[in-house]
Design a protein around this motif. Structure first.
Motif, PDB file in Angstrom:
ATOM      1  N   TYR A 124      -2.169  57.666  61.748  1.00  0.00           N
ATOM      2  CA  TYR A 124      -3.433  57.361  62.421  1.00  0.00           C
ATOM      3  C   TYR A 124      -3.191  56.652  63.748  1.00  0.00           C
ATOM      4  O   TYR A 124      -2.142  56.009  63.944  1.00  0.00           O
ATOM      5  CB  TYR A 124      -4.314  56.467  61.541  1.00  0.00           C
ATOM      6  CG  TYR A 124      -5.184  57.263  60.585  1.00  0.00           C
ATOM      7  CD1 TYR A 124      -6.495  57.571  60.908  1.00  0.00           C
ATOM      8  CD2 TYR A 124      -4.673  57.722  59.380  1.00  0.00           C
ATOM      9  CE1 TYR A 124      -7.289  58.313  60.052  1.00  0.00           C
ATOM     10  CE2 TYR A 124      -5.461  58.471  58.509  1.00  0.00           C
ATOM     11  CZ  TYR A 124      -6.772  58.758  58.858  1.00  0.00           C
ATOM     12  OH  TYR A 124      -7.552  59.492  58.018  1.00  0.00           O
ATOM     13  N   ILE A 178      -4.740  53.622  65.717  1.00  0.00           N
ATOM     14  CA  ILE A 178      -5.610  52.458  65.553  1.00  0.00           C
ATOM     15  C   ILE A 178      -5.510  51.681  66.854  1.00  0.00           C
ATOM     16  O   ILE A 178      -4.477  51.080  67.151  1.00  0.00           O
ATOM     17  CB  ILE A 178      -5.146  51.598  64.364  1.00  0.00           C
ATOM     18  CG1 ILE A 178      -5.194  52.429  63.078  1.00  0.00           C
ATOM     19  CG2 ILE A 178      -6.014  50.340  64.245  1.00  0.00           C
ATOM     20  CD1 ILE A 178      -4.448  51.795  61.910  1.00  0.00           C
ATOM     21  N   ASN A 235      -7.414  48.957  69.415  1.00  0.00           N
ATOM     22  CA  ASN A 235      -8.454  47.947  69.519  1.00  0.00           C
ATOM     23  C   ASN A 235      -8.381  47.282  70.885  1.00  0.00           C
ATOM     24  O   ASN A 235      -7.357  46.712  71.248  1.00  0.00           O
ATOM     25  CB  ASN A 235      -8.243  46.896  68.407  1.00  0.00           C
ATOM     26  CG  ASN A 235      -9.251  45.778  68.482  1.00  0.00           C
ATOM     27  OD1 ASN A 235     -10.451  46.028  68.561  1.00  0.00           O
ATOM     28  ND2 ASN A 235      -8.775  44.546  68.473  1.00  0.00           N
ATOM     29  N   MET A 263     -11.004  51.949  67.867  1.00  0.00           N
ATOM     30  CA  MET A 263     -10.940  53.371  67.524  1.00  0.00           C
ATOM     31  C   MET A 263      -9.941  53.591  66.389  1.00  0.00           C
ATOM     32  O   MET A 263      -8.805  53.139  66.468  1.00  0.00           O
ATOM     33  CB  MET A 263     -10.521  54.200  68.733  1.00  0.00           C
ATOM     34  CG  MET A 263     -10.391  55.687  68.383  1.00  0.00           C
ATOM     35  SD  MET A 263      -9.749  56.693  69.745  1.00  0.00           S
ATOM     36  CE  MET A 263      -8.011  56.258  69.691  1.00  0.00           C
ATOM     37  N   ILE A 264     -10.381  54.292  65.352  1.00  0.00           N
ATOM     38  CA  ILE A 264      -9.495  54.684  64.250  1.00  0.00           C
ATOM     39  C   ILE A 264      -9.646  56.190  64.097  1.00  0.00           C
ATOM     40  O   ILE A 264     -10.753  56.677  63.838  1.00  0.00           O
ATOM     41  CB  ILE A 264      -9.879  53.950  62.954  1.00  0.00           C
ATOM     42  CG1 ILE A 264      -9.860  52.436  63.187  1.00  0.00           C
ATOM     43  CG2 ILE A 264      -8.919  54.327  61.817  1.00  0.00           C
ATOM     44  CD1 ILE A 264     -10.501  51.645  62.065  1.00  0.00           C
ATOM     45  N   CYS A 265      -8.563  56.906  64.248  1.00  0.00           N
ATOM     46  CA  CYS A 265      -8.631  58.371  64.360  1.00  0.00           C
ATOM     47  C   CYS A 265      -7.287  58.945  63.931  1.00  0.00           C
ATOM     48  O   CYS A 265      -6.251  58.347  64.189  1.00  0.00           O
ATOM     49  CB  CYS A 265      -8.930  58.702  65.826  1.00  0.00           C
ATOM     50  SG  CYS A 265      -8.640  60.399  66.325  1.00  0.00           S
ATOM     51  N   LYS A 306     -19.278  45.746  70.705  1.00  0.00           N
ATOM     52  CA  LYS A 306     -18.054  46.523  70.512  1.00  0.00           C
ATOM     53  C   LYS A 306     -18.420  47.896  69.953  1.00  0.00           C
ATOM     54  O   LYS A 306     -19.175  47.993  68.989  1.00  0.00           O
ATOM     55  CB  LYS A 306     -17.123  45.795  69.548  1.00  0.00           C
ATOM     56  CG  LYS A 306     -15.778  46.495  69.409  1.00  0.00           C
ATOM     57  CD  LYS A 306     -14.711  45.544  68.910  1.00  0.00           C
ATOM     58  CE  LYS A 306     -13.383  45.808  69.561  1.00  0.00           C
ATOM     59  NZ  LYS A 306     -12.444  44.711  69.450  1.00  0.00           N
ATOM     60  N   LEU A 307     -17.894  48.935  70.571  1.00  0.00           N
ATOM     61  CA  LEU A 307     -18.073  50.283  70.051  1.00  0.00           C
ATOM     62  C   LEU A 307     -17.000  50.532  68.996  1.00  0.00           C
ATOM     63  O   LEU A 307     -15.809  50.374  69.266  1.00  0.00           O
ATOM     64  CB  LEU A 307     -17.954  51.315  71.176  1.00  0.00           C
ATOM     65  CG  LEU A 307     -17.985  52.789  70.715  1.00  0.00           C
ATOM     66  CD1 LEU A 307     -19.345  53.144  70.116  1.00  0.00           C
ATOM     67  CD2 LEU A 307     -17.652  53.724  71.875  1.00  0.00           C
ATOM     68  N   VAL A 308     -17.435  50.909  67.797  1.00  0.00           N
ATOM     69  CA  VAL A 308     -16.492  51.204  66.723  1.00  0.00           C
ATOM     70  C   VAL A 308     -16.470  52.716  66.510  1.00  0.00           C
ATOM     71  O   VAL A 308     -17.483  53.311  66.151  1.00  0.00           O
ATOM     72  CB  VAL A 308     -16.887  50.469  65.427  1.00  0.00           C
ATOM     73  CG1 VAL A 308     -15.930  50.839  64.302  1.00  0.00           C
ATOM     74  CG2 VAL A 308     -16.885  48.953  65.657  1.00  0.00           C
ATOM     75  N   VAL A 309     -15.320  53.323  66.773  1.00  0.00           N
ATOM     76  CA  VAL A 309     -15.146  54.777  66.648  1.00  0.00           C
ATOM     77  C   VAL A 309     -14.254  55.024  65.436  1.00  0.00           C
ATOM     78  O   VAL A 309     -13.122  54.545  65.382  1.00  0.00           O
ATOM     79  CB  VAL A 309     -14.489  55.356  67.918  1.00  0.00           C
ATOM     80  CG1 VAL A 309     -14.285  56.861  67.759  1.00  0.00           C
ATOM     81  CG2 VAL A 309     -15.327  55.042  69.152  1.00  0.00           C
ATOM     82  N   VAL A 310     -14.792  55.751  64.450  1.00  0.00           N
ATOM     83  CA  VAL A 310     -14.019  56.032  63.247  1.00  0.00           C
ATOM     84  C   VAL A 310     -14.094  57.533  62.995  1.00  0.00           C
ATOM     85  O   VAL A 310     -15.179  58.113  63.001  1.00  0.00           O
ATOM     86  CB  VAL A 310     -14.565  55.272  62.024  1.00  0.00           C
ATOM     87  CG1 VAL A 310     -13.741  55.601  60.785  1.00  0.00           C
ATOM     88  CG2 VAL A 310     -14.565  53.768  62.271  1.00  0.00           C
ATOM     89  N   LYS A 311     -12.926  58.142  62.785  1.00  0.00           N
ATOM     90  CA  LYS A 311     -12.897  59.587  62.564  1.00  0.00           C
ATOM     91  C   LYS A 311     -11.914  59.899  61.446  1.00  0.00           C
ATOM     92  O   LYS A 311     -10.824  59.323  61.383  1.00  0.00           O
ATOM     93  CB  LYS A 311     -12.453  60.280  63.854  1.00  0.00           C
ATOM     94  CG  LYS A 311     -12.719  61.774  63.867  1.00  0.00           C
ATOM     95  CD  LYS A 311     -12.258  62.358  65.182  1.00  0.00           C
ATOM     96  CE  LYS A 311     -12.523  63.844  65.237  1.00  0.00           C
ATOM     97  NZ  LYS A 311     -13.909  64.161  65.581  1.00  0.00           N
ATOM     98  N   GLY A 312     -12.309  60.794  60.550  1.00  0.00           N
ATOM     99  CA  GLY A 312     -11.374  61.299  59.543  1.00  0.00           C
ATOM    100  C   GLY A 312     -10.881  60.254  58.566  1.00  0.00           C
ATOM    101  O   GLY A 312      -9.704  60.265  58.197  1.00  0.00           O
ATOM    102  N   MET A 313     -11.759  59.357  58.120  1.00  0.00           N
ATOM    103  CA  MET A 313     -11.361  58.330  57.151  1.00  0.00           C
ATOM    104  C   MET A 313     -12.144  58.545  55.860  1.00  0.00           C
ATOM    105  O   MET A 313     -13.311  58.898  55.881  1.00  0.00           O
ATOM    106  CB  MET A 313     -11.666  56.940  57.704  1.00  0.00           C
ATOM    107  CG  MET A 313     -10.878  56.586  58.949  1.00  0.00           C
ATOM    108  SD  MET A 313      -9.175  56.114  58.581  1.00  0.00           S
ATOM    109  CE  MET A 313      -9.423  54.421  58.024  1.00  0.00           C
ATOM    110  N   LEU A 336      -8.740  42.037  62.289  1.00  0.00           N
ATOM    111  CA  LEU A 336      -9.104  43.437  62.057  1.00  0.00           C
ATOM    112  C   LEU A 336      -8.358  43.864  60.804  1.00  0.00           C
ATOM    113  O   LEU A 336      -7.137  43.757  60.741  1.00  0.00           O
ATOM    114  CB  LEU A 336      -8.687  44.315  63.241  1.00  0.00           C
ATOM    115  CG  LEU A 336      -8.677  45.836  62.991  1.00  0.00           C
ATOM    116  CD1 LEU A 336     -10.073  46.342  62.644  1.00  0.00           C
ATOM    117  CD2 LEU A 336      -8.142  46.580  64.211  1.00  0.00           C
ATOM    118  N   ILE A 388      -7.815  47.008  57.984  1.00  0.00           N
ATOM    119  CA  ILE A 388      -8.026  48.396  57.567  1.00  0.00           C
ATOM    120  C   ILE A 388      -7.234  48.588  56.286  1.00  0.00           C
ATOM    121  O   ILE A 388      -6.017  48.398  56.265  1.00  0.00           O
ATOM    122  CB  ILE A 388      -7.552  49.373  58.660  1.00  0.00           C
ATOM    123  CG1 ILE A 388      -8.255  49.061  59.987  1.00  0.00           C
ATOM    124  CG2 ILE A 388      -7.821  50.811  58.239  1.00  0.00           C
ATOM    125  CD1 ILE A 388      -7.648  49.783  61.175  1.00  0.00           C
TER     126      ILE A 388
END
Lengths: 364, 364
Positions: free
Chosen positions: A329, A331, A333, A339-341, B319-326, B338, B340
């Motif tokens: 991934y 990660i 910040n 962003m977590i992708c 804060k913009l939180v971008v989460v993809k594919g989790m 932080l 995860i």
């Protein structure tokens, strides 16, 4: 060092490729994303300072990045920063720099290079560029540097060599250019690499100023004519107004498309100094130093467990980053984005596209 | 409302269960982790204000949390906040509150409850507690509330009912307590639930002040004797000094173990108002409102894609939180941490343990 050697560093790119670390206001060339202690621009400057006299290093950038360049390269004289008022691709940028250099030194030989690439073998880089410049100083030929491909990369352009027309230059080989190709798909990239005829297009050029000006005059007269008048303004208080005026009229066109594909004087100088344009998170990950779990970690304080193949970057000071049970991934910040992708360029590109669709452009 | 009705809210717990949102300096009862707009303590106060007169609501907390209680419940009179100088489990806390209430109203009937539980059916809660209090005001019996189990939960204690000794109270059923049990393993929990004899131990008690004081005097004389002297100090400037002195001597013991397991007057009042102690991220996730992808999201700005079963909480403003594919992860971002981690209580517990091992206790 040869007083006739000049370097033009192109540093005008806008950057979303390493979003959210890179931003429009802080593109990749100004970042120290590998954690080396220097930005890509600073590293590029240092590399060329081993080849050309420091006073002959010129940075071309966007007007909006002039302050950033000044801050990162305080040793650079003000007149060595050329400010582009509009983005017009590489041909106008090179026409500006070439005519400006010609005005002070018609005997100059130039190397032109992007500001945000990664070079792993700096000694070999210096040797290769020096050899190319020495040769180019004596011949009216236009050299582009082609990198020995090490994998069927789909993220790069390729240059096809005319294998029947080559010459040896100080132990290096240069081929006549056959074609320039855009980024290929996976199958085509494999064919390219297996053929042995293709090199990666590095975007680095070497030529003497007379040769490039002649070529621009011949193949891009609509661009060159505008800059050819520059002698009257270069080095005067009117230079910026002149540039603003002609850039507005100038078409946006690349030097590859506008000159190199057309001229019969284009040669590709084969190089193998370990190069990447670091154009994606994935290519950054490939080239960066990683820990024993293949994680690329850049944080002030971490507790990372059962995690492998991840990029973990936090720019917030004094923040503890705890990551557990993650595989492959990104990660990232920053002060205003987390962003977590998946570490997969195609997924990341979707995020960039989604930012606009979701009206989050203020975070770009 | 009956002027003899009193409520004691126990709000002294320290909190790492919702780390990094909960901290030693800000435990769970003071958090609005569900995003309702009120903390668990405030919700608990509001529930009991529908049952007992506001001036009869008492909060027992640690000295270090008195300011937090004052800030969250400004309507509470200063003398209704009891400050414990040391953590001594529930029996001393209840002995303090009971003797203090007895000093002003020997005819009082009390409900004692934790400050950080979740109740889904508030109307039924009010009805159930009211019925239990009405009955307890007239009988010297000690009631603990037992929740109808809806699953073989291993995170709760259970109470076994004596199915042969029950009574109907205003439409509710109470059973004589047979045994208290600790948290069972999965197999045992299944047996408990299938037997129909076991209820979840809610930690909520109802009794009249005379009954609990008699029981404390009989079963925990070493604790009760200390507080029995309190009449001389309660309501005077010497109260806090007195409490500090006797708490130091006081053993740490729970009311379940110290009194309820021993007395023959213990009854379990069956309840089904939808209850959880929200003791883990998983139980919070189960009870919270989720979006159509089963995500529990609490952030000011998000862009979430191809993600399901995740808790996504960010306390950083703007804060913009971008989460993809989790899938099934806890993503919790505070000002200084932080985290995860898989949405799995056992993985989360490992993180809490690792914090100490890795000398990150300053983040607890």
């Amino acid at each position: 060092m040869d007083k006739n050697y000049y370097c033009v560093i192109m540093a005008g790119g806008i950057g979303s490729r390493f979003w959210p670390v890179s931003r429009n206001a802080m593109p990749k060339q100004f970042l120290d994303i590998l954690g080396i202690g220097k930005s890509f621009l600073q590293l590029t400057y240092d590399r060329f300072a081993r080849i050309v006299p420091a006073e002959n290093i010129i940075v071309v950038t966007s007007q909006s990045y002039v302050d950033l360049v000044r801050r990162q390269l305080p040793q650079l004289a003000a007149e060595n920063i050329l400010a582009e008022p509009y983005r017009r691709n590489t041909a106008p940028c090179i026409a500006y720099a070439s005519t400006k250099i010609r005005a002070v030194n018609p005997a100059a030989t130039m190397v032109v290079a992007p500001s945000d690439h990664f070079i792993s073998n700096e000694a070999l880089f210096v040797d290769t560029i020096s050899a190319a410049m020495k040769y180019a100083s004596e011949k009216d030929e236009l050299f582009t540097l082609g990198i020995d491909p090490t994998r069927p990369e789909t993220g790069y352009g390729y240059i096809q060599c005319n294998m029947k027309q080559s010459k040896t230059i100080d132990g290096n080989i240069a081929y006549k250019v056959k074609t320039f190709t855009e980024k290929p798909n996976r199958e085509l990239a494999k064919v390219f690499v297996e053929s042995g005829e293709f090199l990666w297009n590095s975007g680095i050029f070497v030529w003497n100023v007379s040769a490039i000006c002649s070529a621009l005059a011949k193949w891009l007269p609509e661009v060159f004519t505008l800059f050819n008048d520059g002698d009257r303004y270069y080095g005067t208080p009117q230079e910026q107004d002149f540039i603003t005026r002609i850039y507005e009229e100038c078409p946006a066109i690349s030097i590859d498309y506008g000159v190199m594909e057309k001229t019969s004087r284009a040669w590709v100088f084969q190089a193998s100094f370990g190069w990447s344009d670091l154009g994606t998170w994935e290519s950054l990950y490939l080239h960066a130093a990683k820990d024993s779990d293949r994680n690329l970690v850049k944080c002030t304080d971490t507790m990372i467990d059962s995690t492998s193949g991840c990029v973990v970057i936090s720019q917030e000071k004094d923040k503890l980053v705890v990551v557990k049970g993650m595989k492959d991934y990104l990660i990232v910040n920053t002060d205003d984005v987390l962003m977590i992708c998946p570490r997969d360029d195609s997924k990341f590109k979707e995020i960039l596209a989604d930012l606009a669709v979701n009206e989050k452009s203020r975070f770009m």
